[in-house]
Design a protein around this motif. Structure first.
Motif, mmCIF file in Angstrom:
data_model
loop_
_atom_site.group_PDB
_atom_site.id
_atom_site.type_symbol
_atom_site.label_atom_id
_atom_site.label_comp_id
_atom_site.label_asym_id
_atom_site.label_seq_id
_atom_site.Cartn_x
_atom_site.Cartn_y
_atom_site.Cartn_z
ATOM 1 N N ASP A 1 -33.139 26.863 22.914
ATOM 2 C CA ASP A 1 -33.458 25.837 23.916
ATOM 3 C C ASP A 1 -32.412 25.705 25.014
ATOM 4 O O ASP A 1 -32.712 25.270 26.118
ATOM 5 N N GLU A 2 -31.163 26.103 24.734
ATOM 6 C CA GLU A 2 -30.083 25.873 25.693
ATOM 7 C C GLU A 2 -30.272 26.659 26.990
ATOM 8 O O GLU A 2 -29.664 26.351 27.993
ATOM 9 N N TYR A 3 -31.074 27.703 26.966
ATOM 10 C CA TYR A 3 -31.224 28.518 28.170
ATOM 11 C C TYR A 3 -32.699 28.624 28.539
ATOM 12 O O TYR A 3 -33.450 29.366 27.911
ATOM 13 N N GLN A 4 -33.113 27.864 29.545
ATOM 14 C CA GLN A 4 -34.521 27.825 29.907
ATOM 15 C C GLN A 4 -34.830 28.667 31.146
ATOM 16 O O GLN A 4 -35.975 28.782 31.562
ATOM 17 N N ASN A 5 -33.782 29.257 31.731
ATOM 18 C CA ASN A 5 -33.950 30.025 32.953
ATOM 19 C C ASN A 5 -34.813 31.263 32.725
ATOM 20 O O ASN A 5 -34.823 31.835 31.639
ATOM 21 N N GLU A 6 -35.532 31.651 33.737
ATOM 22 C CA GLU A 6 -36.363 32.847 33.590
ATOM 23 C C GLU A 6 -35.579 34.122 33.800
ATOM 24 O O GLU A 6 -36.002 35.206 33.420
ATOM 25 N N GLU A 7 -34.414 33.998 34.484
ATOM 26 C CA GLU A 7 -33.541 35.153 34.702
ATOM 27 C C GLU A 7 -32.979 35.631 33.351
ATOM 28 O O GLU A 7 -32.322 34.875 32.650
ATOM 29 N N PRO A 8 -33.242 36.871 32.955
ATOM 30 C CA PRO A 8 -32.709 37.324 31.670
ATOM 31 C C PRO A 8 -31.203 37.521 31.734
ATOM 32 O O PRO A 8 -30.681 37.951 32.769
ATOM 33 N N ARG A 9 -30.529 37.178 30.618
ATOM 34 C CA ARG A 9 -29.069 37.375 30.586
ATOM 35 C C ARG A 9 -28.631 37.974 29.260
ATOM 36 O O ARG A 9 -29.269 37.765 28.231
ATOM 37 N N ASN A 10 -27.516 38.717 29.314
ATOM 38 C CA ASN A 10 -26.969 39.262 28.080
ATOM 39 C C ASN A 10 -26.451 38.133 27.198
ATOM 40 O O ASN A 10 -25.921 37.145 27.700
ATOM 41 N N ALA A 11 -26.603 38.315 25.902
ATOM 42 C CA ALA A 11 -26.079 37.315 24.977
ATOM 43 C C ALA A 11 -25.688 38.020 23.691
ATOM 44 O O ALA A 11 -26.140 39.117 23.390
ATOM 45 N N THR A 12 -24.784 37.391 22.966
ATOM 46 C CA THR A 12 -24.372 37.934 21.683
ATOM 47 C C THR A 12 -24.722 36.921 20.610
ATOM 48 O O THR A 12 -24.467 35.732 20.779
ATOM 49 N N ALA A 13 -25.323 37.401 19.542
ATOM 50 C CA ALA A 13 -25.689 36.497 18.447
ATOM 51 C C ALA A 13 -24.800 36.776 17.252
ATOM 52 O O ALA A 13 -24.481 37.928 16.950
ATOM 53 N N TYR A 14 -24.369 35.714 16.612
ATOM 54 C CA TYR A 14 -23.497 35.847 15.448
ATOM 55 C C TYR A 14 -24.190 35.260 14.227
ATOM 56 O O TYR A 14 -24.767 34.188 14.294
ATOM 57 N N VAL A 15 -24.139 35.986 13.138
ATOM 58 C CA VAL A 15 -24.702 35.492 11.889
ATOM 59 C C VAL A 15 -23.655 35.674 10.793
ATOM 60 O O VAL A 15 -23.121 36.766 10.612
ATOM 61 N N ARG A 16 -23.354 34.610 10.088
ATOM 62 C CA ARG A 16 -22.394 34.712 8.979
ATOM 63 C C ARG A 16 -23.054 35.385 7.788
ATOM 64 O O ARG A 16 -24.266 35.264 7.590
ATOM 65 N N PRO A 17 -22.253 36.055 6.968
ATOM 66 C CA PRO A 17 -22.831 36.781 5.815
ATOM 67 C C PRO A 17 -23.649 35.881 4.890
ATOM 68 O O PRO A 17 -24.663 36.308 4.344
ATOM 69 N N HIS A 18 -23.226 34.611 4.742
ATOM 70 C CA HIS A 18 -23.974 33.746 3.816
ATOM 71 C C HIS A 18 -25.231 33.169 4.466
ATOM 72 O O HIS A 18 -26.011 32.490 3.814
ATOM 73 N N GLU A 19 -25.410 33.454 5.761
ATOM 74 C CA GLU A 19 -26.620 32.976 6.442
ATOM 75 C C GLU A 19 -27.702 34.046 6.489
ATOM 76 O O GLU A 19 -28.722 33.872 7.137
ATOM 77 N N LEU A 20 -27.440 35.157 5.821
ATOM 78 C CA LEU A 20 -28.442 36.218 5.749
ATOM 79 C C LEU A 20 -29.076 36.221 4.359
ATOM 80 O O LEU A 20 -28.378 36.062 3.355
ATOM 81 N N ASP A 21 -30.383 36.399 4.322
ATOM 82 C CA ASP A 21 -31.092 36.469 3.040
ATOM 83 C C ASP A 21 -31.555 37.898 2.796
ATOM 84 O O ASP A 21 -31.950 38.601 3.722
ATOM 85 N N ILE A 22 -31.513 38.275 1.541
ATOM 86 C CA ILE A 22 -32.045 39.584 1.176
ATOM 87 C C ILE A 22 -33.343 39.380 0.395
ATOM 88 O O ILE A 22 -33.438 38.457 -0.423
ATOM 89 N N ASP A 23 -34.311 40.209 0.691
ATOM 90 C CA ASP A 23 -35.583 40.103 -0.046
ATOM 91 C C ASP A 23 -36.154 41.492 -0.269
ATOM 92 O O ASP A 23 -35.787 42.438 0.400
ATOM 93 N N ARG A 24 -37.115 41.563 -1.218
ATOM 94 C CA ARG A 24 -37.759 42.849 -1.488
ATOM 95 C C ARG A 24 -38.951 43.082 -0.553
ATOM 96 O O ARG A 24 -39.348 44.216 -0.322
#
Lengths: 293, 353
Positions: free
Chosen positions: B258-281
């Motif tokens: 929600d923080e970026y509503q502009n239509e102009e595309p921009r580069n961004a980096t996403a960070y995910v902590r190891p405990h915020e990832l789920d593994i599934d079959r």
């Protein structure tokens, strides 16, 4: 540390053992030859000559000759004075050069070594040219306050100081660099004044190195001849130190007298050497204690 | 006693150690200055103590400006990284030093030193020399020495840096307890985020001479203010993508942003902590297909490395032992990984649109 040195000695022994026998014998003989010809024989000869008229003769030569007596007295004045001033200056110089960074620091460090490089005779000559009372650069000022430097004891002290300046500072600078200033900073944060820091923290940490430097400085000061010879003007019962007296007696064909004084100088040097060895052991022991930290 | 740091700057030649730093340390708190080496944390600590002087800015203890006061008069207890014990003095005399230079009477000194040696659990070692002590014991002597003069605050420079893991853990717990008993404002410097989070009430994350974020450990960990903080606080998985019109797009992922509503595309980096990832079959919405390369137990979790060919990256995933058993995870298994939450940071330089 002790264990370490034993180990290096052992490895050194093994390395030598790999060399051919004749080579080892040659090298070892060479060492002995140099030591005997240059050091041991002259050393023994000094004492043989000094005691050629027996112990009473030696005693007479030393203390029943008013001029010789005065030279001993003068040396006992000049040397401690020069050593004292150099000790204070040496500590101050080492402190300044290791604790602060300022422009000209390297230059000052090099200048400290100058007395080792410059011939003492040249130094003496400079002092005479600058401070003599007739044509010297400072003559008007010295005449006004009536202070005689050249051909008097202050000149002797100055000449001796010049020659022995580097000993204390040279000994202390690497030591203080190795110690760093963490302990001093800790003392500051605990509320100690600079004076308290010096006496309670810095000095106890450098005491062995300092003593070592003072002993070397002292030995060199006692034996100094060249610079003192020039500034003394060689006035009987006024400016003859022991080293000068040895030469004077020798020139006067008084060999027993000359050697008697020389033997005292040699004894002083030997006791310095013994002190140095004892100190080296103590330093090694205290280093062992602090290096295990 | 609270500490207030205002607009502090410091240079060493061309190197900017601190630039315009502002910091409030509440009274009686335990604050950690956390950052990589060269971030200025030790310089900041030394300026607070007075051992170093600032080029600009001021330091206030409560309401009192101490900027121009020397370290001698600031009444600050400072514990050095390598302890800086007086090597030629016994433990007793080390602790007594601060009182001796104030000419305290002998009886008082003896009483206070013994009390402190008891506090740091070194009774009976008073006559030893620092070289005869272990690292942990030396650290406690340094602490007792700093406390002996009843300082207004305690500053510690990498207090446990030179100790082995087990001793470090013990001392951390012990120091935290000690702090709770003594109620003296304490600031310590560390590069170990675990140490900072475990001990401190307030964590100050620093990088390149400025403060990135200040807050409680929980707040800093849960809501990192910058990508640096996110990166520095432990392991993260990094994805590069774009943001546009309220959404962030990273390969097959598309998440609401929600923080970026502009239509102009921009580069961004996403960070995910190891405990915020789920593994599934089995695949779920927005999951990545990968192969398990490595499984290592690390305390309460298993650290699993999953190679994702699509992105050409290896992801670090923390899996509970229970979950791992349930899924019967083993090497070379093909699994689906999906993030429960993602933090997106846009590089500031991209603001020029």
């Amino acid at each position: 540390m002790h264990v370490n040195s034993v180990r290096t000695q052992k490895t050194a022994g093994r390395m030598v053992a790999n060399e051919p026998l004749w080579f080892r014998i040659l090298l070892i003989s060479l060492c002995y030859l140099i030591a005997i010809v240059l050091i041991i024989v002259p050393l023994i000869y000094v004492f043989v000559q000094a005691f050629s008229e027996g112990i009473s003769g030696w005693w007479n030569n030393l203390f029943n000759d008013a001029e010789t007596r005065h030279s001993v007295f003068l040396t006992l004045i000049v040397v401690p004075l020069a050593v004292l001033v150099n000790t204070v200056c040496g500590v101050a110089a080492a402190w300044t050069l290791t604790k602060f960074k300022f422009p000209g620091r390297t230059l000052l460090m090099t200048a400290l070594d100058l007395p080792f490089a410059v011939s003492p005779v040249v130094a003496g000559l400079m002092f005479v040219l600058l401070y003599n009372l007739r044509t010297g650069y400072f003559a008007p000022l010295l005449n006004e306050i009536g202070f005689k430097i050249i051909f008097a004891w202050p000149g002797l002290v100055m000449a001796t100081m010049f020659v022995t300046i580097p000993f204390v500072a040279r000994e202390l600078i690497p030591l203080m660099q190795a110690l760093g200033d963490d302990e001093e900073l800790a003392a500051v944060s605990l509320g100690a004044s600079p004076w308290q820091i010096f006496w309670r923290v810095t000095l106890p940490n450098i005491k062995w190195g300092l003593l070592f430097g003072v002993i070397q400085c002292n030995a060199r000061a006692i034996g100094e001849f060249g610079a003192v010879y020039v500034v003394s003007g060689r006035i009987e019962r006024e400016t003859y130190t022991m080293a000068l007296r040895v030469e004077k007696l020798f020139q006067d064909y008084n060999n027993p007298g000359s050697y008697a004084v020389a033997s005292v100088l040699t004894l002083m040097a030997l006791s310095t050497l013994v002190l140095k060895i004892i100190l080296e052991r103590m330093v090694a022991a205290s280093m062992e204690q602090s290096s295990s930290e | 006693m609270s500490i207030s740091v205002q607009n502090l700057s410091k240079r060493f030649g061309d190197f900017v150690a601190l630039k315009n730093v502002n910091l409030e340390v509440p009274s009686d708190s335990l604050t950690a200055l956390l950052g990589p080496s060269g971030s200025g944390k030790t310089t900041l600590l030394r300026i607070i103590s007075g051992l170093e002087s600032a080029d600009e800015g001021s330091i206030l203890f409560k309401d009192e400006d101490v900027t121009t006061r020397s370290a001698r008069d600031r009444e600050v207890g400072f514990v050095f990284q390598h302890y800086a014990l007086f090597r030629h003095m016994t433990v007793f005399e080390n602790v007594a030093f601060g009182m001796r230079v104030r000419n305290a009477p002998n009886g008082e000194v003896r009483e206070r030193v013994n009390e402190l040696l008891h506090l740091v659990r070194l009774e009976g070692l008073g006559q030893r020399y620092p070289s005869e002590l272990s690292g942990g014991q030396r650290q406690r002597v340094a602490l007792a020495r700093a406390l002996a003069v009843k300082p207004r605050m305690l500053l510690l420079d990498e207090p446990f840096g030179a100790l082995d893991a087990k001793v470090r853990q013990e001392l951390r717990t012990w120091l935290r307890k000690l702090h709770e008993e003594m109620h003296v404002t304490t600031v310590f410097v560390t590069h170990d985020q675990e140490e900072a989070f475990e001990m401190a009430d307030q964590v100050v994350v620093m990088s390149q001479g400025h403060i990135e974020q200040t807050g409680t450990p929980q707040a800093v960990f849960d809501n990192p203010a910058t990508s640096f903080v996110m990166d520095f606080l432990g392991n993260v998985n990094v994805f590069h993508g774009r943001v546009q019109s309220g959404r962030v797009q990273m390969g097959p992922f598309s998440l609401q942003y929600d923080e970026y509503q502009n239509e102009e595309p921009r580069n961004a980096t996403a960070y995910v902590r190891p405990h915020e990832l789920d593994i599934d079959r089995s695949p779920s919405q927005a999951s990545l297909l990968g192969k398990i390369k490595q499984i290592n137990p690390a305390g309460s979790v298993l650290k699993v490395r999953v190679a994702v060919e699509e992105f050409g990256v290896e992801l670090n995933v923390d899996v509970t032992h229970y979950r791992a058993k349930q899924l019967e995870l083993k090497l070379n298994d093909i699994v689906y990984v999906h993030p429960r939450s993602v933090r997106v940071f846009m590089p500031e330089t991209d603001y020029v649109i």
